[in-house]
Design a protein around this motif. Structure first.
Motif, PDB file in Angstrom:
ATOM      1  N   LEU A  62     -10.759  21.733  -4.992  1.00 54.56           N
ATOM      2  CA  LEU A  62     -10.305  20.351  -4.763  1.00 54.56           C
ATOM      3  C   LEU A  62      -9.794  19.727  -6.058  1.00 54.56           C
ATOM      4  O   LEU A  62     -10.220  20.110  -7.146  1.00 54.56           O
ATOM      5  CB  LEU A  62     -11.466  19.499  -4.222  1.00 54.56           C
ATOM      6  CG  LEU A  62     -11.899  19.737  -2.774  1.00 54.56           C
ATOM      7  CD1 LEU A  62     -13.050  18.799  -2.429  1.00 54.56           C
ATOM      8  CD2 LEU A  62     -10.742  19.561  -1.797  1.00 54.56           C
ATOM      9  N   LYS A  63      -8.904  18.733  -5.939  1.00 58.92           N
ATOM     10  CA  LYS A  63      -8.435  17.989  -7.105  1.00 58.92           C
ATOM     11  C   LYS A  63      -9.612  17.248  -7.753  1.00 58.92           C
ATOM     12  O   LYS A  63     -10.458  16.668  -7.054  1.00 58.92           O
ATOM     13  CB  LYS A  63      -7.400  16.952  -6.654  1.00 58.92           C
ATOM     14  CG  LYS A  63      -6.009  17.513  -6.440  1.00 58.92           C
ATOM     15  CD  LYS A  63      -5.002  16.351  -6.384  1.00 58.92           C
ATOM     16  CE  LYS A  63      -3.574  16.859  -6.289  1.00 58.92           C
ATOM     17  NZ  LYS A  63      -3.374  18.006  -5.378  1.00 58.92           N
ATOM     18  N   PHE A  64      -9.650  17.302  -9.089  1.00 59.64           N
ATOM     19  CA  PHE A  64     -10.632  16.513  -9.837  1.00 59.64           C
ATOM     20  C   PHE A  64      -9.969  15.193 -10.227  1.00 59.64           C
ATOM     21  O   PHE A  64      -9.033  15.171 -11.022  1.00 59.64           O
ATOM     22  CB  PHE A  64     -11.104  17.255 -11.081  1.00 59.64           C
ATOM     23  CG  PHE A  64     -12.156  18.318 -10.834  1.00 59.64           C
ATOM     24  CD1 PHE A  64     -12.545  18.671  -9.545  1.00 59.64           C
ATOM     25  CD2 PHE A  64     -12.768  18.984 -11.890  1.00 59.64           C
ATOM     26  CE1 PHE A  64     -13.513  19.649  -9.308  1.00 59.64           C
ATOM     27  CE2 PHE A  64     -13.744  19.960 -11.675  1.00 59.64           C
ATOM     28  CZ  PHE A  64     -14.105  20.299 -10.383  1.00 59.64           C
ATOM     29  N   ASP A  82      -7.295  19.751 -20.382  1.00 55.64           N
ATOM     30  CA  ASP A  82      -7.555  21.186 -20.579  1.00 55.64           C
ATOM     31  C   ASP A  82      -8.834  21.631 -19.860  1.00 55.64           C
ATOM     32  O   ASP A  82      -8.963  22.788 -19.476  1.00 55.64           O
ATOM     33  CB  ASP A  82      -7.663  21.511 -22.079  1.00 55.64           C
ATOM     34  CG  ASP A  82      -6.339  21.244 -22.817  1.00 55.64           C
ATOM     35  OD1 ASP A  82      -6.369  21.079 -24.044  1.00 55.64           O
ATOM     36  OD2 ASP A  82      -5.293  21.158 -22.121  1.00 55.64           O
ATOM     37  N   ALA A  83      -9.760  20.700 -19.636  1.00 58.73           N
ATOM     38  CA  ALA A  83     -11.033  21.045 -18.968  1.00 58.73           C
ATOM     39  C   ALA A  83     -10.834  21.236 -17.463  1.00 58.73           C
ATOM     40  O   ALA A  83     -11.662  21.848 -16.784  1.00 58.73           O
ATOM     41  CB  ALA A  83     -12.086  19.959 -19.215  1.00 58.73           C
ATOM     42  N   GLY A  84      -9.697  20.699 -16.940  1.00 55.54           N
ATOM     43  CA  GLY A  84      -9.434  20.926 -15.511  1.00 55.54           C
ATOM     44  C   GLY A  84      -9.222  19.683 -14.674  1.00 55.54           C
ATOM     45  O   GLY A  84      -9.191  19.767 -13.441  1.00 55.54           O
ATOM     46  N   ALA A  85      -9.086  18.522 -15.306  1.00 54.59           N
ATOM     47  CA  ALA A  85      -8.779  17.299 -14.539  1.00 54.59           C
ATOM     48  C   ALA A  85      -7.414  17.442 -13.876  1.00 54.59           C
ATOM     49  O   ALA A  85      -6.519  18.082 -14.441  1.00 54.59           O
ATOM     50  CB  ALA A  85      -8.769  16.080 -15.468  1.00 54.59           C
ATOM     51  N   ASP A  86      -7.264  16.892 -12.687  1.00 51.09           N
ATOM     52  CA  ASP A  86      -5.943  16.894 -12.023  1.00 51.09           C
ATOM     53  C   ASP A  86      -5.322  15.500 -12.077  1.00 51.09           C
ATOM     54  O   ASP A  86      -4.122  15.348 -12.274  1.00 51.09           O
ATOM     55  CB  ASP A  86      -6.092  17.321 -10.546  1.00 51.09           C
ATOM     56  CG  ASP A  86      -6.608  18.742 -10.438  1.00 51.09           C
ATOM     57  OD1 ASP A  86      -5.802  19.651 -10.704  1.00 51.09           O
ATOM     58  OD2 ASP A  86      -7.803  18.930 -10.153  1.00 51.09           O
TER      59      ASP A  86
END
Ligand code: DX5
Ligand code: ZN
Length: 219
Positions: A62-64, A82-86
């Motif tokens: 899922l989108k963060f 870079d940690a993965g947030a969308d």
């Protein structure tokens, strides 16, 4: 008419089991995961940072939807991207130059969110709305879950929706704080298409996440 989406806040999750909690949210039909980042400086509470988001990333597709209640925020944008947030949502008061911070989020190929506290006026961001993907309207003062909904912010949502139509823009309107089964319809009717909810999703109906998400969607 935009589809109504639910972005459950993990602030109300069991922090000792965050990986399995976001899996439960995904199985329960969450549209995205609202990750409340607090630094104990911009808000009087401290939660998680980039290492935790990085660790959670592999547990959900899922989108963060990352809500940065931190200041100064500009120098940390890359770390959260870079940690993965969308979606990276920032508060205008937390950066010296909002336009520069919006630009940086875009350079990292992330969706840009800007959050308005209950007291913050739309005027602060009106000239930048064409560069913003999501406006997050706070219906509580940021810092904690489980607070009382502030209905006066619904007028701000109605005004924002009119401005969006007038300027022929397409940003999402997200509402955050104290959302429950009694006020979700008025939030949707006012023009919010993404509802954040922590307490109601995790704690209502004996923690039946799927039922709670569907009830918030008026299903
Ligand atoms: C508050 C956070 C909200 C909060 C929502 O500062 O931004 O996302 O966790 O939690 P509830 O739904 O419990 O008000
Ligand atoms: Zn939030």
């Amino acid at each position: 008419m935009k589809n109504i989406q639910i972005s459950p806040s993990i602030l109300s999750a069991d922090f000792s089991q965050l990986g399995s909690e976001i899996k439960r949210l995904e199985e329960g039909g969450a549209d995205m995961i609202h990750v409340d980042v607090m630094d104990g400086h911009f808000v009087p509470n401290l939660t998680i940072g980039p290492p935790v988001i990085k660790a959670l990333r592999k547990h959900s597709s899922l989108k963060f939807d990352v809500h940065l209640m931190i200041s100064p925020v500009h120098k940390y944008i890359d770390a959260y991207a870079d940690a993965g947030a969308d979606i990276i949502t920032i508060h205008p008061e937390a950066t010296e130059n909002l336009e520069n911070s919006i630009k940086r989020i875009k350079e990292k190929n992330k969706k840009v969110g800007v959050s308005l506290n209950p007291e913050t006026k739309i005027d602060l961001i009106i000239d930048l709305l064409d560069q913003i993907d999501l406006v997050l309207i706070m219906s509580v003062n940021p810092g904690f879950g489980g607070q009382k909904f502030m209905p006066e912010v619904l007028d701000k949502i109605k005004e924002l929706k009119k401005i969006r139509e007038r300027k022929k823009l397409d940003f999402d309107i997200e509402i955050d704080g104290g959302i429950n089964f009694d006020n979700c319809k008025s939030a949707i009717d006012a023009g919010a298409n993404i509802l954040v909810s922590g307490t109601t999703v995790f704690k209502s109906n004996d923690g039946d996440i799927k039922k709670n998400i569907n009830l918030l969607k008026l299903k």
